[in-house]
Write an enzyme that holds these catalytic residues in place. Structure first.
Site, short mmCIF file in Angstrom:
data_model
loop_
_atom_site.label_atom_id
_atom_site.label_comp_id
_atom_site.label_asym_id
_atom_site.label_seq_id
_atom_site.Cartn_x
_atom_site.Cartn_y
_atom_site.Cartn_z
N GLY A 37 0.69 -1.22 -0.12
CA GLY A 37 0.01 -0.13 -0.04
C GLY A 37 0.98 1.27 -0.13
O GLY A 37 2.01 1.33 0.40
N CYS A 38 0.36 2.28 -0.49
CA CYS A 38 1.00 3.78 -0.55
C CYS A 38 1.66 3.90 0.74
O CYS A 38 2.85 4.40 0.84
CB CYS A 38 0.46 4.65 -1.39
SG CYS A 38 -1.20 5.06 -0.92
N HIS A 39 0.65 4.31 1.72
CA HIS A 39 1.22 5.02 2.93
C HIS A 39 1.89 3.78 3.52
O HIS A 39 3.06 4.19 4.06
CB HIS A 39 -0.09 5.06 3.89
CG HIS A 39 -1.26 5.82 3.37
ND1 HIS A 39 -1.12 7.29 3.40
CD2 HIS A 39 -2.28 5.69 2.79
CE1 HIS A 39 -2.01 7.94 3.17
NE2 HIS A 39 -2.94 6.77 2.71
N PHE A 209 7.34 10.48 -1.95
CA PHE A 209 7.40 9.44 -3.21
C PHE A 209 5.86 9.79 -4.00
O PHE A 209 5.23 10.61 -3.47
CB PHE A 209 7.52 8.20 -2.80
CG PHE A 209 6.81 7.44 -1.82
CD1 PHE A 209 5.35 6.76 -2.17
CD2 PHE A 209 7.04 7.77 -0.51
CE1 PHE A 209 4.77 6.38 -0.97
CE2 PHE A 209 6.18 7.34 0.45
CZ PHE A 209 4.94 6.46 0.15
#
Length: 237
Positions: A37-39, A209
């Protein structure tokens, strides 16, 4: 290939090649790879190496603050934010996951080795791509009471030679933008920058990012390249 029931399923390899020294080999030989996941990518990148080195105790309660572009919310949120008749409140940063049970918490705990998940505070902003994840630390609660520059040295050693993850110089204002660190700087790339800020008493760890790059499809392409035996950066530079 079926989707994993969750990203900590034991028969799926976690798709963060920089996680540890053997993670690339695990990805290369895997049949099923779960893209982070991004987080979670930002949090794990900051915390996992320091846990492995014994600089962050596994029992230490942590908090995590994350600001993301609205594309992280998928088609529905993108349509809401790009609607010319959207509500005025969309101009403001908005906190969400207010019940403190965000879906990324399982992997944030599991892949750092922490005994409990962090208190996680995600915020969506009025910009399409980019994100920043930060973790504050009180140095007196860490073994040996390290200075922020000691944690910087540890992260620099872990990520030395990595193609897509770079630890920025310690306390170097030239790496900032007029005294600020913005969330959009790496949009459109698969890069991640790590900042270590602070002094002898307090440290702030920050990862920056693209939520759709290293936080999503960029990471997927990177892992696919590894699995196929191709140049890891193919299609990403």
């Amino acid at each position: 290939m079926p989707a994993p029931p969750n990203r900590v399923a034991p028969d799926w390899v976690y798709g963060f090649p920089e996680l540890s020294g053997q993670q690339r080999r695990s990805i290369a030989g895997a049949h099923q790879v779960a893209v982070p996941g991004c987080h979670a990518s930002g949090f794990i990148a900051l915390v996992r190496p320091l846990v492995d080195m014994g600089l962050i105790p596994k029992a230490l309660p942590l908090s995590c603050h994350s600001v993301t572009g609205y594309t992280g919310g998928g088609k529905k949120m993108i349509a809401q934010y790009e609607d010319p008749d959207r509500p005025k409140v969309f101009d403001s940063p908005r906190m969400y996951a207010l019940k403190l049970r965000h879906k990324h918490l399982k992997e944030m705990r599991h892949y750092t080795g922490l005994e409990e998940a962090p208190l996680f505070d995600p915020i969506v902003g009025d910009f399409p791509q980019g994100m920043m994840v930060s973790v504050p630390l009180f140095n007196r609660l860490l073994p040996g009471h390290p200075h922020a520059k000691d944690l910087h040295a540890a992260l620099s050693a872990h990520y030395a030679g990595q193609r897509f993850v770079k630890v920025m110089p310690f306390d170097d204002e030239a790496a900032w933008e007029d005294g600020f660190i913005n969330a959009m700087e790496l949009a459109g790339t698969n890069d991640m920058q790590i900042f270590v800020l602070g002094h002898e008493d307090q440290t702030l760890l920050v990862s920056r990012f693209d939520n759709l790059g290293k936080g999503a499809s960029g990471a997927a392409v990177q892992c696919m390249n590894i699995m196929m035996g191709c140049d890891e950066a193919m299609g990403l530079e």
